[in-house]
Write a protein that holds these residues in place. Structure first.
Motif, PDB file in Angstrom:
ATOM      1  N   PRO A  16       0.827  -1.220   0.000  1.00  0.00           N
ATOM      2  CA  PRO A  16       0.000   0.000   0.000  1.00  0.00           C
ATOM      3  C   PRO A  16       0.856   1.263   0.000  1.00  0.00           C
ATOM      4  O   PRO A  16       1.891   1.328   0.658  1.00  0.00           O
TER       5      PRO A  16
ATOM      6  N   SER B 274      -0.926   4.147   0.582  1.00  0.00           N
ATOM      7  CA  SER B 274      -1.721   4.977   1.479  1.00  0.00           C
ATOM      8  C   SER B 274      -2.883   4.137   1.997  1.00  0.00           C
ATOM      9  O   SER B 274      -2.987   2.944   1.693  1.00  0.00           O
ATOM     10  N   TYR B 275      -3.741   4.753   2.750  1.00  0.00           N
ATOM     11  CA  TYR B 275      -4.935   4.079   3.261  1.00  0.00           C
ATOM     12  C   TYR B 275      -5.786   3.572   2.108  1.00  0.00           C
ATOM     13  O   TYR B 275      -6.005   4.275   1.119  1.00  0.00           O
ATOM     14  N   ASN B 276      -6.263   2.343   2.232  1.00  0.00           N
ATOM     15  CA  ASN B 276      -7.098   1.744   1.196  1.00  0.00           C
ATOM     16  C   ASN B 276      -8.565   2.083   1.448  1.00  0.00           C
ATOM     17  O   ASN B 276      -9.174   1.546   2.374  1.00  0.00           O
ATOM     18  N   PRO B 277      -9.158   2.946   0.638  1.00  0.00           N
ATOM     19  CA  PRO B 277     -10.549   3.347   0.882  1.00  0.00           C
ATOM     20  C   PRO B 277     -11.561   2.229   0.637  1.00  0.00           C
ATOM     21  O   PRO B 277     -12.723   2.357   1.008  1.00  0.00           O
TER      22      PRO B 277
ATOM     23  N   GLU C 174     -11.021  -1.011   1.675  1.00  0.00           N
ATOM     24  CA  GLU C 174     -10.618  -2.156   2.496  1.00  0.00           C
ATOM     25  C   GLU C 174     -11.798  -2.908   3.097  1.00  0.00           C
ATOM     26  O   GLU C 174     -11.830  -4.136   3.109  1.00  0.00           O
TER      27      GLU C 174
ATOM     28  N   SER D 170      -8.588  -2.906  -3.791  1.00  0.00           N
ATOM     29  CA  SER D 170      -7.729  -1.860  -3.244  1.00  0.00           C
ATOM     30  C   SER D 170      -7.486  -0.757  -4.259  1.00  0.00           C
ATOM     31  O   SER D 170      -7.604  -0.947  -5.467  1.00  0.00           O
TER      32      SER D 170
END
Length: 260
Positions: A155, A157-160, A162, A197
């Motif tokens: 990743p 960044s944050y996986n929106p 998830e 993802s």
């Protein structure tokens, strides 16, 4: 049917197929359909139902070419449905090698469902036409074999996506994909179209990947991940605006969104 090497019947019902088979038992009949419901001896899978008759015919002929059922310069007759109901039109077509576009292999022989690949293509093509807020944008979608792709990436960044269960093809989800495309990283889409993802950095090494000169890191990453997995990569180029598909480590299709 005189003057043709083969007759392609597109999605015939049993009576339509039987009528052609009984009219000339020596005729080379090829059924092109989503399923071989008429038990034809020679069958070409049509994984998508094309609304456009011309596209349907080109796809069917390309499938027949890929299977060696027709050859360059053959004249074939295509029985197709133009209006509602049974097939109601016959079109004569000269087969040419230029009909090998790569589209048939992409849809018929990919791990992901054909409709999923189509939906991702439509997102990429729409982005290619309109860009992001009027500016050109690049994007990378890796479709199919999502578990292995996730294991060969990390990743950024944050996986929106998830904890979501959203699928490509949903109009609201497509808007989200277009919005997230302005950020770095690849989208990973499962065989069934679930978005696993966004923002993935693909880690496979580029050694041994052969892509056309002038294509950059996004294309190299897309090609490399398809060499090491059973995924298909669909890449929108920010520089030239073309949409390209990669399988088995190589380029298989190139589309200009403005001509689509």
């Amino acid at each position: 049917m005189s003057g043709v090497e083969a007759v392609l019947l597109f999605s015939p019902n049993s009576s339509h197929y039987r009528r052609f088979a009984e009219a000339d038992p020596d005729e080379d009949l090829l059924v092109v359909a989503p399923n071989n419901t008429v038990d034809a001896e020679t069958y070409v899978e049509l994984p998508l139902e094309f609304d456009n008759v011309r596209d349907r015919i080109r796809f069917g002929i390309e499938g027949a070419l890929e299977r060696g059922l027709v050859e360059d310069e053959d004249i074939v007759a295509c029985s197709v449905r133009i209006f509602d109901g049974d097939p109601d039109g016959v079109v004569r077509v000269r087969v040419t090698e230029s009909m090998r576009s790569g589209i048939y292999d992409l849809f018929a022989n990919s791990r992901a469902e054909p409709g999923v690949i189509r939906d991702v293509f439509e997102v990429a093509i729409e982005l290619g036409k309109k860009g992001q807020k009027g500016k050109p944008v690049g994007a990378l979608f890796v479709v199919g074999d999502a578990g292995k792709v996730m294991n060969k990436s990390r990743p950024l960044s944050y996986n929106p996506f998830e904890k979501s269960h959203v699928h490509v093809g949903d109009p609201i989800v497509n808007v989200m994909l277009k919005e997230f495309s302005r950020l770095d990283g690849a989208f990973v889409v499962s065989d069934s179209g679930k978005i696993a993802s966004a923002y993935r950095y693909l880690e496979p090494a580029a050694e041994g990947v052969d892509i056309p000169k002038g294509l950059g890191a996004r294309h190299m990453a897309g090609a490399a991940i398809t060499r090491d997995t059973n995924a298909t990569a669909i890449v929108l180029s920010e520089s030239d605006g073309l949409v390209r598909a990669f399988k088995r480590g190589g380029l298989v299709l190139e589309i200009d969104p403005e001509e689509y």
